[in-house]
Design an enzyme around this catalytic site. Structure first.
Site, short mmCIF file in Angstrom:
data_model
loop_
_atom_site.label_atom_id
_atom_site.label_comp_id
_atom_site.label_asym_id
_atom_site.label_seq_id
_atom_site.Cartn_x
_atom_site.Cartn_y
_atom_site.Cartn_z
N ARG A 1 6.24 2.74 -2.65
CA ARG A 1 5.96 4.12 -3.00
C ARG A 1 4.47 4.45 -2.80
NH1 ARG A 1 2.67 7.11 -6.18
NH2 ARG A 1 2.86 5.51 -7.80
N ASP A 2 3.63 3.85 -3.63
CA ASP A 2 2.21 4.23 -3.61
C ASP A 2 1.53 3.77 -2.33
OD1 ASP A 2 0.04 5.53 -4.66
OD2 ASP A 2 -0.50 3.98 -6.10
N HIS B 1 -1.69 1.03 -14.30
CA HIS B 1 -1.60 1.23 -12.85
C HIS B 1 -3.04 1.32 -12.36
CE1 HIS B 1 0.08 2.99 -9.08
NE2 HIS B 1 -1.07 3.62 -9.05
N HIS C 1 -6.26 0.74 -9.52
CA HIS C 1 -6.67 0.71 -8.12
C HIS C 1 -7.91 -0.16 -8.00
CE1 HIS C 1 -4.24 4.16 -6.20
NE2 HIS C 1 -3.64 3.76 -7.29
N CYS D 1 -7.92 1.82 1.67
CA CYS D 1 -8.83 1.65 2.79
C CYS D 1 -10.25 1.74 2.27
CB CYS D 1 -8.62 2.70 3.86
SG CYS D 1 -9.76 2.47 5.23
N ASN E 1 -4.03 -0.16 -4.39
CA ASN E 1 -3.59 -0.71 -5.67
C ASN E 1 -4.10 -2.14 -5.80
OD1 ASN E 1 -0.86 1.10 -4.79
ND2 ASN E 1 -1.63 1.30 -6.87
#
Lengths: 305, 305
Positions: free
Chosen positions: A12-13, A204, A206, A237, A246
């Site tokens: 998904r992400d 969640h 990053h 990126c 993530n």
């Protein structure tokens, strides 16, 4: 031995953040291969309009496919009640809705202020309850926003409570912008848990500024039991400021397994699943250190303890 | 507000791990620029025979140069008493000697077993005491060895005590192989500090498996007050298994400053120092996430707290 749930959100992400559309068969192979490594939960896609995110157009088909994998918890992201209806129709075990703690971000992104979002959450909660599906709310931009900057902790605590009152069964704190630092993670997790208790299960994170695993560690210390991650850190990126991958699933599994947490995931098998991504998305960079370095020589001894 | 000392080891550990020899003038520019950002300590090189490490042949000249920078603590690595004599002659504030906790590694690397190493440490301690220089011992391969695998915690604790008895004034635990996990960091720091107290100040971590900052966080929780790091993670190459970069100074400074630790380092200024490395070593990859992502929007608010 504490069990920590790693929720793979790459399909998904990861995929929604890149330009190419991964073919359905490759997505299925990826999901099946990760599940075979013992990954207990996979967010297979999101129920957004396909015109907005063509990468996610096959989410319903992926849900049906993934439901055929024994033992796998199949979840999807939904932006609103309409998406929730599609998710339960497809047969998810559960779905989660992002709720931006930065009201400016919420208004710009989904054209709803906090009050309107709480009503949307209430509607989604009803859909989940009727279908017997699990319903989680992801408190996004919880650690800061690229528009508003700092987001007050009191806002997050208040919206966490409001989400639960409106029907969310579980909460996650999302570092959408890669702003979190470990001290802030500890403070915020503690404050939200003081308000809603064990309903806050998930981070969640990053890895935008390289602090992902340190933030995960801080969360674990405060009672977090689920961590989202993406195989190969797909979708991030570091050379495009603001873009942000993530947590890398491979490095996270190494850390947790080596520390003596139980994840149920066979890391050495997982490292081979990257080949599916590399083949299907040859132009996308894949991140992570463990895939290059391999496990430490005494890895088997560490995880046996 | 706790002060955490960041010791920049790039001019030594970074440069000795790469093939090209950085020109003396570039080294000087790098050291001066980092000191001007507030970096309090720099390991400017090592006193090994130039025939073994041509990259380090100008260490004495760098020591003299760096001693001219006000407020900078100038340290060097020395492998033995001969190197210690050269270091104090050059005028270092302090020097540190690596002592491999894996006896096999020690014998293969410096042809000395643990007993012989303790005698060498005693000789170095005398040289330091006579010269009024600070003397630290780095307990290397403390978290595991690529030859022996696991290194018993009891060995590290015993050798830590023996090093202090032999004249070391300060100890560091080095994750030479990138094997450390945060739970192990906590256990080992706690065990060594139970034996030698505040003499254990430092962690020297490598980011081989991406766990570097998480391990640093675990160390801070146990009372560590000095962290070694290398600008741009210089010297690490994730694509060569076994090779391993240090903690990236930029990401470490971001984490500590954002958390509210005091480092005295101006991060935004530091990010510009990378240009010196990029220019002098155009073929060497530089690592780190913060240099690409920049600081978070509310960074100034965070560090003001």
């Amino acid at each position: 031995m504490t069990f920590i749930t790693i929720s793979e959100v790459g399909p998904r992400d990861g995929l929604q953040s890149i330009k190419p559309v991964m073919p359905l068969e490759a997505k299925k192979a990826w999901i099946a291969a990760e599940a075979a490594c013992g990954v207990p939960e996979i967010e297979v896609g999101s129920f957004v309009p396909p015109s907005l995110l063509p990468q996610m157009a096959d989410t319903a088909e992926l849900v049906r496919f993934a439901r055929g994998i024994e033992g796998l918890n199949v979840v999807a992201l939904v932006p609103n009640a309409k998406g929730a209806a599609r998710a339960v129709e497809a047969g998810v075990h559960g779905f989660s809705a992002p709720f931006s703690m930065s009201e400016t971000h919420s208004i710009r992104n989904v054209r709803k202020d906090h009050t309107q979002m709480i009503e949307e959450i209430r509607a989604m909660g009803r859909i989940a309850a009727e279908a017997g599906a699990h319903f989680a709310v992801g408190l996004s931009t919880a650690f800061g926003c690229t528009i508003e900057g700092a987001v007050p902790q009191a806002t997050v605590v208040r919206m966490a409570a409001a989400s639960i009152e409106a029907g969310a069964k579980e909460l996650s704190l999302s570092d959408t912008t890669g702003y979190a630092d470990p001290a802030q993670v500890r403070r915020l997790v503690r404050a939200v848990r003081a308000q809603v208790g064990d309903a806050l299960t998930t981070l969640h994170l990053h890895n935008t500024r390289g602090l992902g695993l340190a933030n995960a560690l801080a969360g674990l210390d405060e009672g977090i039991t689920t961590l989202d991650a993406s195989l190969g850190g797909l979708g991030g990126c570091p050379y495009a400021p603001g873009a942000s991958g993530n947590l890398v699933t491979e490095d996270l599994v190494l850390m947790l397994n080596a520390m003596g947490y139980k994840t149920g995931i066979d890391l050495e098998k997982l490292l081979k699943v990257r080949a599916i991504l590399a083949e299907a998305l040859p132009d996308e960079p894949l991140y992570g250190f463990t895939p290059d370095a391999g496990v430490m020589m005494d890895y088997q001894e560490r995880i046996a303890q």
